[in-house]
Design a protein around this motif. Sequence first.
Motif, PDB file in Angstrom:
ATOM      1  N   THR A 123      -3.243  -7.383 -11.140  1.00  0.00           N
ATOM      2  CA  THR A 123      -2.505  -8.072 -12.197  1.00  0.00           C
ATOM      3  C   THR A 123      -3.452  -8.518 -13.302  1.00  0.00           C
ATOM      4  OG1 THR A 123      -2.759 -10.292 -11.290  1.00  0.00           O
ATOM      5  CG2 THR A 123      -0.852  -9.018 -10.514  1.00  0.00           C
ATOM      6  N   ASP A 124      -2.853  -8.847 -14.434  1.00  0.00           N
ATOM      7  CA  ASP A 124      -3.613  -9.527 -15.476  1.00  0.00           C
ATOM      8  C   ASP A 124      -3.562 -11.028 -15.161  1.00  0.00           C
ATOM      9  OD1 ASP A 124      -1.072 -10.452 -16.306  1.00  0.00           O
ATOM     10  OD2 ASP A 124      -0.962  -9.035 -17.976  1.00  0.00           O
ATOM     11  N   THR A 125      -4.066 -11.855 -16.033  1.00  0.00           N
ATOM     12  CA  THR A 125      -4.106 -13.296 -15.743  1.00  0.00           C
ATOM     13  C   THR A 125      -2.761 -13.988 -15.964  1.00  0.00           C
ATOM     14  OG1 THR A 125      -4.955 -13.751 -17.961  1.00  0.00           O
ATOM     15  CG2 THR A 125      -6.583 -13.519 -16.170  1.00  0.00           C
ATOM     16  N   GLN A 126      -1.736 -13.206 -16.342  1.00  0.00           N
ATOM     17  CA  GLN A 126      -0.377 -13.752 -16.381  1.00  0.00           C
ATOM     18  C   GLN A 126       0.423 -13.254 -15.180  1.00  0.00           C
ATOM     19  OE1 GLN A 126       1.310 -13.192 -20.296  1.00  0.00           O
ATOM     20  NE2 GLN A 126      -0.043 -14.752 -21.138  1.00  0.00           N
ATOM     21  N   MET A 127      -0.294 -12.700 -14.206  1.00  0.00           N
ATOM     22  CA  MET A 127       0.224 -12.252 -12.916  1.00  0.00           C
ATOM     23  C   MET A 127       1.156 -11.051 -13.022  1.00  0.00           C
ATOM     24  SD  MET A 127      -1.465 -14.253 -11.103  1.00  0.00           S
ATOM     25  CE  MET A 127      -2.635 -14.764 -12.332  1.00  0.00           C
ATOM     26  N   ARG A 128       1.067 -10.320 -14.126  1.00  0.00           N
ATOM     27  CA  ARG A 128       1.871  -9.122 -14.330  1.00  0.00           C
ATOM     28  C   ARG A 128       1.071  -7.907 -13.888  1.00  0.00           C
ATOM     29  NH1 ARG A 128       5.681  -7.640 -19.240  1.00  0.00           N
ATOM     30  NH2 ARG A 128       6.192  -9.809 -18.862  1.00  0.00           N
ATOM     31  N   HIS A 129       1.716  -7.005 -13.147  1.00  0.00           N
ATOM     32  CA  HIS A 129       1.071  -5.777 -12.687  1.00  0.00           C
ATOM     33  C   HIS A 129       0.448  -5.057 -13.879  1.00  0.00           C
ATOM     34  CE1 HIS A 129       0.482  -1.821 -10.888  1.00  0.00           C
ATOM     35  NE2 HIS A 129       0.731  -2.357  -9.702  1.00  0.00           N
ATOM     36  N   LEU A 130      -0.733  -4.481 -13.684  1.00  0.00           N
ATOM     37  CA  LEU A 130      -1.445  -3.836 -14.786  1.00  0.00           C
ATOM     38  C   LEU A 130      -0.725  -2.602 -15.329  1.00  0.00           C
ATOM     39  CD1 LEU A 130      -5.146  -4.098 -13.569  1.00  0.00           C
ATOM     40  CD2 LEU A 130      -3.933  -5.564 -15.205  1.00  0.00           C
ATOM     41  N   ASN A 131       0.037  -1.911 -14.479  1.00  0.00           N
ATOM     42  CA  ASN A 131       0.720  -0.685 -14.918  1.00  0.00           C
ATOM     43  C   ASN A 131       2.235  -0.788 -14.884  1.00  0.00           C
ATOM     44  OD1 ASN A 131      -1.766   0.687 -15.250  1.00  0.00           O
ATOM     45  ND2 ASN A 131      -1.855   0.986 -13.042  1.00  0.00           N
ATOM     46  N   ALA A 132       2.790  -1.512 -13.931  1.00  0.00           N
ATOM     47  CA  ALA A 132       4.242  -1.664 -13.793  1.00  0.00           C
ATOM     48  C   ALA A 132       4.625  -3.032 -14.356  1.00  0.00           C
ATOM     49  CB  ALA A 132       4.652  -1.527 -12.329  1.00  0.00           C
ATOM     50  N   LYS A 133       4.945  -3.072 -15.628  1.00  0.00           N
ATOM     51  CA  LYS A 133       5.095  -4.345 -16.352  1.00  0.00           C
ATOM     52  C   LYS A 133       6.269  -5.210 -15.879  1.00  0.00           C
ATOM     53  CE  LYS A 133       1.489  -3.746 -18.819  1.00  0.00           C
ATOM     54  NZ  LYS A 133       0.288  -4.421 -18.473  1.00  0.00           N
ATOM     55  N   ASP A 134       7.172  -4.691 -15.059  1.00  0.00           N
ATOM     56  CA  ASP A 134       8.289  -5.490 -14.544  1.00  0.00           C
ATOM     57  C   ASP A 134       7.969  -6.121 -13.198  1.00  0.00           C
ATOM     58  OD1 ASP A 134       9.805  -4.888 -16.768  1.00  0.00           O
ATOM     59  OD2 ASP A 134      10.795  -3.171 -15.822  1.00  0.00           O
ATOM     60  N   ILE A 135       6.737  -5.973 -12.742  1.00  0.00           N
ATOM     61  CA  ILE A 135       6.353  -6.506 -11.431  1.00  0.00           C
ATOM     62  C   ILE A 135       5.303  -7.601 -11.623  1.00  0.00           C
ATOM     63  CG2 ILE A 135       5.203  -5.947  -9.250  1.00  0.00           C
ATOM     64  CD1 ILE A 135       6.556  -3.216  -9.417  1.00  0.00           C
ATOM     65  N   TYR A 136       5.538  -8.713 -10.939  1.00  0.00           N
ATOM     66  CA  TYR A 136       4.613  -9.844 -10.952  1.00  0.00           C
ATOM     67  C   TYR A 136       4.148 -10.072  -9.517  1.00  0.00           C
ATOM     68  CZ  TYR A 136       6.577 -10.810 -15.546  1.00  0.00           C
ATOM     69  OH  TYR A 136       6.968 -10.712 -16.856  1.00  0.00           O
ATOM     70  N   ALA A 192       0.838  -1.201   0.000  1.00  0.00           N
ATOM     71  CA  ALA A 192       0.000   0.000   0.000  1.00  0.00           C
ATOM     72  C   ALA A 192       0.877   1.258   0.000  1.00  0.00           C
ATOM     73  CB  ALA A 192      -0.936  -0.012   1.196  1.00  0.00           C
ATOM     74  N   ASP A 193       1.950   1.249   0.800  1.00  0.00           N
ATOM     75  CA  ASP A 193       2.847   2.402   0.888  1.00  0.00           C
ATOM     76  C   ASP A 193       3.618   2.638  -0.408  1.00  0.00           C
ATOM     77  OD1 ASP A 193       1.984   2.670   3.492  1.00  0.00           O
ATOM     78  OD2 ASP A 193       3.800   1.800   4.381  1.00  0.00           O
ATOM     79  N   SER A 194       3.839   1.594  -1.192  1.00  0.00           N
ATOM     80  CA  SER A 194       4.623   1.718  -2.430  1.00  0.00           C
ATOM     81  C   SER A 194       3.840   2.374  -3.561  1.00  0.00           C
ATOM     82  CB  SER A 194       5.089   0.336  -2.893  1.00  0.00           C
ATOM     83  OG  SER A 194       3.985  -0.402  -3.434  1.00  0.00           O
ATOM     84  N   GLY A 195       2.514   2.392  -3.444  1.00  0.00           N
ATOM     85  CA  GLY A 195       1.694   2.919  -4.530  1.00  0.00           C
ATOM     86  C   GLY A 195       1.414   1.895  -5.612  1.00  0.00           C
ATOM     87  N   LEU A 196       1.847   0.663  -5.409  1.00  0.00           N
ATOM     88  CA  LEU A 196       1.642  -0.394  -6.406  1.00  0.00           C
ATOM     89  C   LEU A 196       0.339  -1.150  -6.210  1.00  0.00           C
ATOM     90  CD1 LEU A 196       5.269  -1.810  -6.557  1.00  0.00           C
ATOM     91  CD2 LEU A 196       4.108  -0.444  -8.299  1.00  0.00           C
ATOM     92  N   GLY A 197      -0.334  -0.911  -5.092  1.00  0.00           N
ATOM     93  CA  GLY A 197      -1.558  -1.637  -4.793  1.00  0.00           C
ATOM     94  C   GLY A 197      -2.799  -0.953  -5.341  1.00  0.00           C
ATOM     95  N   ASP A 198      -3.899  -1.698  -5.335  1.00  0.00           N
ATOM     96  CA  ASP A 198      -5.190  -1.137  -5.735  1.00  0.00           C
ATOM     97  C   ASP A 198      -5.795  -0.398  -4.543  1.00  0.00           C
ATOM     98  OD1 ASP A 198      -6.161  -3.160  -4.062  1.00  0.00           O
ATOM     99  OD2 ASP A 198      -6.980  -4.360  -5.694  1.00  0.00           O
ATOM    100  N   ASP A 199      -7.069  -0.048  -4.605  1.00  0.00           N
ATOM    101  CA  ASP A 199      -7.677   0.716  -3.511  1.00  0.00           C
ATOM    102  C   ASP A 199      -7.741  -0.059  -2.203  1.00  0.00           C
ATOM    103  OD1 ASP A 199      -9.608  -0.994  -4.577  1.00  0.00           O
ATOM    104  OD2 ASP A 199     -11.259   0.414  -4.297  1.00  0.00           O
TER     105      ASP A 199
END
Length: 175
Positions: A50-63, A37-44
């Motif tokens: 993630t998409d169904t390949q477990m890749r972050h929706l916006n930060a493509k280097d994060i799974y 949550a603190d990193s800004g990588l989480g949802d609300d």
Amino acid sequence: KVLTKIDREAIYFEDGSHLPCDLAIVIPPYKAPGFIADSGLGDDQGFVPTDTQMRHLNAKDIYAAGDVAALAQPKLGHIAIIQGEIAAKSFMKELGEKVEIPEYDPEVFCIMNMGGSEAILINDNTLYGGNTSVAFHSPLSKVMKWSFDNYLYFNRGHMPPEWALKLTDRLTEKL
């Protein structure tokens, strides 16, 4: 509602109401780790979208997989294993490896001990639009749970071989 007590006949709540039951399975609300949550990588809600390949929706280097992934509902080890394999193979493919990424096809699969020789096996994908819903209460479920737990223990957490997992799938299809 806030739960205050569980006994053999009911679940009791803070407002004085109660719910009669024969079996209570209580799952507390899930909370994402603060660092996500603190990193800004989480949802609300703080979980990693993630998409169904477990890749972050916006930060493509994060799974993400398992309890931190927004797709993991409910938060179960079986779903985490499915997601972990997809995330690993997605990353391997990104690195140029020739791997097949499994389709994300989640299911609830668990075997719960009930004491003595009692256990129940649950295999259900209806939460995800599927048509499998099995609850199998039998000494065979206890044998399966004992076998799985011992396999994981003696193999330091490694999953059983693919043939054993497919055999389990075939067995639950017949139930």
